[in-house]
Scaffold this motif. Structure first.
Motif, mmCIF file in Angstrom:
data_model
loop_
_atom_site.group_PDB
_atom_site.id
_atom_site.type_symbol
_atom_site.label_atom_id
_atom_site.label_comp_id
_atom_site.label_asym_id
_atom_site.label_seq_id
_atom_site.Cartn_x
_atom_site.Cartn_y
_atom_site.Cartn_z
ATOM 1 N N TYR A 84 0.457 -1.128 0.274
ATOM 2 C CA TYR A 84 0.078 -0.020 0.021
ATOM 3 C C TYR A 84 0.792 1.767 0.112
ATOM 4 O O TYR A 84 2.199 1.322 0.546
ATOM 5 C CB TYR A 84 -1.318 0.056 1.245
ATOM 6 C CG TYR A 84 -1.615 1.221 1.209
ATOM 7 C CD1 TYR A 84 -2.785 1.229 0.809
ATOM 8 C CD2 TYR A 84 -2.031 2.195 1.922
ATOM 9 C CE1 TYR A 84 -3.914 2.454 0.814
ATOM 10 C CE2 TYR A 84 -2.257 2.865 1.562
ATOM 11 C CZ TYR A 84 -4.190 3.314 1.378
ATOM 12 O OH TYR A 84 -4.416 4.321 1.566
ATOM 13 N N HIS A 112 0.530 1.601 -3.613
ATOM 14 C CA HIS A 112 -0.041 1.249 -4.405
ATOM 15 C C HIS A 112 -0.371 -0.212 -4.803
ATOM 16 O O HIS A 112 -0.333 -0.492 -6.501
ATOM 17 C CB HIS A 112 1.831 0.854 -5.157
ATOM 18 C CG HIS A 112 2.672 1.904 -4.955
ATOM 19 N ND1 HIS A 112 2.563 2.800 -5.603
ATOM 20 C CD2 HIS A 112 4.230 1.871 -3.561
ATOM 21 C CE1 HIS A 112 3.784 3.984 -5.297
ATOM 22 N NE2 HIS A 112 4.411 3.490 -3.946
ATOM 23 N N PRO A 147 -3.833 -1.751 -3.805
ATOM 24 C CA PRO A 147 -5.671 -1.105 -3.082
ATOM 25 C C PRO A 147 -5.337 -2.317 -1.643
ATOM 26 O O PRO A 147 -4.896 -3.290 -1.730
ATOM 27 C CB PRO A 147 -6.691 -1.819 -4.332
ATOM 28 C CG PRO A 147 -6.257 -3.220 -4.706
ATOM 29 C CD PRO A 147 -4.142 -2.440 -4.903
ATOM 30 N N TYR A 201 -14.197 0.627 -7.417
ATOM 31 C CA TYR A 201 -12.711 1.442 -6.672
ATOM 32 C C TYR A 201 -11.700 0.076 -6.447
ATOM 33 O O TYR A 201 -10.244 0.919 -7.426
ATOM 34 C CB TYR A 201 -13.696 1.728 -5.761
ATOM 35 C CG TYR A 201 -12.775 3.391 -5.098
ATOM 36 C CD1 TYR A 201 -12.770 4.999 -5.865
ATOM 37 C CD2 TYR A 201 -11.665 2.908 -4.285
ATOM 38 C CE1 TYR A 201 -12.072 5.398 -4.822
ATOM 39 C CE2 TYR A 201 -11.235 3.806 -3.351
ATOM 40 C CZ TYR A 201 -10.855 5.662 -4.028
ATOM 41 O OH TYR A 201 -10.577 6.154 -3.545
ATOM 42 N N GLN A 204 -11.091 -2.404 -7.732
ATOM 43 C CA GLN A 204 -10.405 -2.822 -9.388
ATOM 44 C C GLN A 204 -9.954 -1.626 -10.135
ATOM 45 O O GLN A 204 -8.371 -2.143 -11.048
ATOM 46 C CB GLN A 204 -11.220 -3.352 -9.799
ATOM 47 C CG GLN A 204 -11.778 -4.765 -9.070
ATOM 48 C CD GLN A 204 -12.887 -4.944 -10.179
ATOM 49 O OE1 GLN A 204 -13.598 -4.179 -11.181
ATOM 50 N NE2 GLN A 204 -13.603 -6.373 -9.556
ATOM 51 N N THR A 205 -10.003 -0.973 -10.104
ATOM 52 C CA THR A 205 -9.425 0.683 -10.729
ATOM 53 C C THR A 205 -8.449 1.352 -9.645
ATOM 54 O O THR A 205 -8.016 2.707 -10.051
ATOM 55 C CB THR A 205 -10.480 1.642 -11.339
ATOM 56 O OG1 THR A 205 -11.367 1.935 -10.345
ATOM 57 C CG2 THR A 205 -11.177 0.763 -12.120
ATOM 58 N N TRP A 206 -7.931 0.817 -8.486
ATOM 59 C CA TRP A 206 -7.201 1.731 -7.883
ATOM 60 C C TRP A 206 -5.721 1.764 -8.264
ATOM 61 O O TRP A 206 -5.529 1.689 -9.053
ATOM 62 C CB TRP A 206 -6.627 0.575 -6.309
ATOM 63 C CG TRP A 206 -5.841 1.705 -4.956
ATOM 64 C CD1 TRP A 206 -4.723 1.709 -5.115
ATOM 65 C CD2 TRP A 206 -6.441 1.717 -4.461
ATOM 66 N NE1 TRP A 206 -4.153 2.215 -4.963
ATOM 67 C CE2 TRP A 206 -5.318 2.770 -3.307
ATOM 68 C CE3 TRP A 206 -8.092 2.164 -3.906
ATOM 69 C CZ2 TRP A 206 -5.770 3.080 -2.316
ATOM 70 C CZ3 TRP A 206 -7.934 2.462 -2.194
ATOM 71 C CH2 TRP A 206 -7.143 3.276 -1.338
ATOM 72 N N LEU A 207 -5.582 3.264 -8.433
ATOM 73 C CA LEU A 207 -4.068 4.006 -8.608
ATOM 74 C C LEU A 207 -3.872 5.213 -7.262
ATOM 75 O O LEU A 207 -4.580 5.579 -7.669
ATOM 76 C CB LEU A 207 -4.852 4.885 -10.468
ATOM 77 C CG LEU A 207 -3.244 5.221 -10.791
ATOM 78 C CD1 LEU A 207 -2.297 3.869 -11.310
ATOM 79 C CD2 LEU A 207 -3.908 5.856 -12.104
ATOM 80 N N HIS A 208 -2.982 5.193 -7.168
ATOM 81 C CA HIS A 208 -2.183 6.241 -6.548
ATOM 82 C C HIS A 208 -1.193 7.315 -7.059
ATOM 83 O O HIS A 208 -0.547 6.725 -8.068
ATOM 84 C CB HIS A 208 -1.138 5.044 -5.382
ATOM 85 C CG HIS A 208 0.109 6.253 -4.529
ATOM 86 N ND1 HIS A 208 -0.984 6.826 -3.305
ATOM 87 C CD2 HIS A 208 1.022 6.609 -5.130
ATOM 88 C CE1 HIS A 208 0.226 7.510 -3.213
ATOM 89 N NE2 HIS A 208 1.151 7.851 -4.050
ATOM 90 N N GLY A 237 -4.158 8.906 -6.883
ATOM 91 C CA GLY A 237 -5.731 9.312 -6.638
ATOM 92 C C GLY A 237 -6.773 8.880 -5.944
ATOM 93 O O GLY A 237 -8.120 9.215 -5.364
ATOM 94 N N CYS A 238 -6.306 6.649 -5.315
ATOM 95 C CA CYS A 238 -7.374 6.783 -4.157
ATOM 96 C C CYS A 238 -6.387 7.047 -2.820
ATOM 97 O O CYS A 238 -5.291 6.315 -3.003
ATOM 98 C CB CYS A 238 -7.367 5.336 -4.967
ATOM 99 S SG CYS A 238 -8.298 5.428 -6.422
ATOM 100 N N ARG A 259 -17.819 7.734 -11.472
ATOM 101 C CA ARG A 259 -17.287 7.107 -10.314
ATOM 102 C C ARG A 259 -18.687 6.457 -10.262
ATOM 103 O O ARG A 259 -18.647 4.745 -10.225
ATOM 104 C CB ARG A 259 -16.682 7.250 -8.957
ATOM 105 C CG ARG A 259 -16.853 6.187 -7.873
ATOM 106 C CD ARG A 259 -15.587 4.896 -8.338
ATOM 107 N NE ARG A 259 -14.498 5.432 -8.515
ATOM 108 C CZ ARG A 259 -13.403 4.499 -9.707
ATOM 109 N NH1 ARG A 259 -13.674 3.131 -9.704
ATOM 110 N NH2 ARG A 259 -12.404 5.239 -9.559
#
Length: 339
Positions: A91, A93, A95, A127, A129-133, A135-136, A176
């Motif tokens: 984490y 990077h 989820p 959310y 499944q599309t986790w991206l640091h 932004g999340c 979203r």
């Protein structure tokens, strides 16, 4: 609202621990981001509690991770959702790992075929499944979970309360929420198509079994007919051979009778060797002829061609005519000749 000092102190102590129970977060920048996100989480949701524990991955590896546990109150008319959010060792990077806890309330069990939660409680929302640091984060994750659970609650409670059409509500306008709605709709459409396909497959399987049974019956019938045909051919060949034997015998032993067979009436083909034999042959012929006439009268009576009175009258006359022949045959050859 400022986070409780106890929560901040717990986070700092857990992240700085160097004992054998130290957490599996090794990078300093990573620890700083974890501290920041957890503080924001308990600030926005004070009822969440923090703890550390061992987490077992599916590949069998074990890690020590931070987790946050609390209730998501999605509405006033639905039961709260008890969740545990595990912070992955990589984490932010990777989820977080979200589980819904059902052991605390056995009356609220996860309903089957939920688009985002399996029966074990593991949550895989769009959310996550599309986790991206960067932004999340945890706060937005909790907010998203509340949103999707307000549209499709994970627990199996009264159907009069459940909102089953919320995924098509026009007020879902954000990107979203649109993604959540689309994922839910696709999930239920897929489940419906799969159920229909399984039903069709089951029906076709039953039909296949029935067709295989019928094919077996037809195969047996064809085999029996082939055997019967073969037997008939063999019998025809046997009769042909027997006919040849008789014809050859007649040619050799009775040329005159053979000429009668091919050129005269069949009744004169065989003659008695003496007067008694001739009387027996003529008596048998007359007796059998009368029997055939009586048999035909029986059939005519059954079919209603002749009346019963006429039938009785004719049978009596024929029996009267038949008696002398039978009496003669019995005197010459005995009663066995009539059997």
């Amino acid at each position: 609202m400022a986070p409780p000092c106890s929560s901040i102190q717990f986070i700092d102590t857990a992240l700085s621990c160097t004992s054998p129970f130290a957490l599996s977060y090794t990078d300093l920048n990573q620890k700083w981001l974890i501290r920041k996100h957890l503080i924001s989480l308990v600030q926005d949701h004070p009822d969440f509690t923090l703890s550390t524990d061992s987490y077992y991955h599916n590949d069998g590896s074990t890690v020590n991770l931070l987790n946050a546990t609390g209730y998501l109150r999605v509405s006033n008319i639905t039961p709260p959702v008890h969740v545990t959010i595990w912070l992955h060792e990589n984490y932010p990077h990777m989820p977080p790992i979200v589980f819904i806890n059902t052991s605390s309330n056995t009356l609220n069990q996860i309903h089957q075929n939920h688009p985002f939660v399996d029966l074990c409680g593991l949550t895989t929302s769009p959310y996550l499944q599309t986790w991206l640091h960067p932004g999340c984060n945890l706060c937005n994750l909790v907010h998203n979970l509340i949103k999707i659970f307000s549209h499709d609650h994970p627990f199996s409670y009264s159907s009069s309360v459940r909102n089953t059409t919320s995924f098509t509500h026009p007020s879902l306008v954000s990107k979203r929420e649109a993604l959540d709605r689309l994922s839910g709709m696709l999930h239920y459409d897929k489940a419906a198509l799969q159920a229909k396909a399984e039903e069709d497959i089951e029906g076709l399987s039953i039909l296949q079994v029935e067709l295989e049974k019928r094919a077996g019956v037809f195969t047996n019938i064809i085999t029996e007919l082939e055997h019967e045909s073969l037997k008939l051919k063999e019998r025809v060949m046997e009769l042909a051979e027997e006919t040849d034997v008789v014809v050859n015998w007649l040619k050799v032993n009775d040329a005159k009778s053979f000429g009668i067979i091919v050129g005269e009436e069949m009744e004169n083909a065989f003659e008695g060797v003496d007067e008694e034999s001739k009387m027996v042959i003529n008596g048998l012929a007359a007796d059998r002829g009368i029997e055939d006439v009586i048999y035909e009268l029986d059939k005519a009576l059954e079919q209603g061609v002749v009346s019963f009175d006429i039938y009785i009258k004719q049978v009596r006359n024929l029996a009267r005519d038949q008696f002398p022949y039978r009496d003669l045959l019995v005197k010459l050859k005995g009663p066995d000749i009539l059997i």
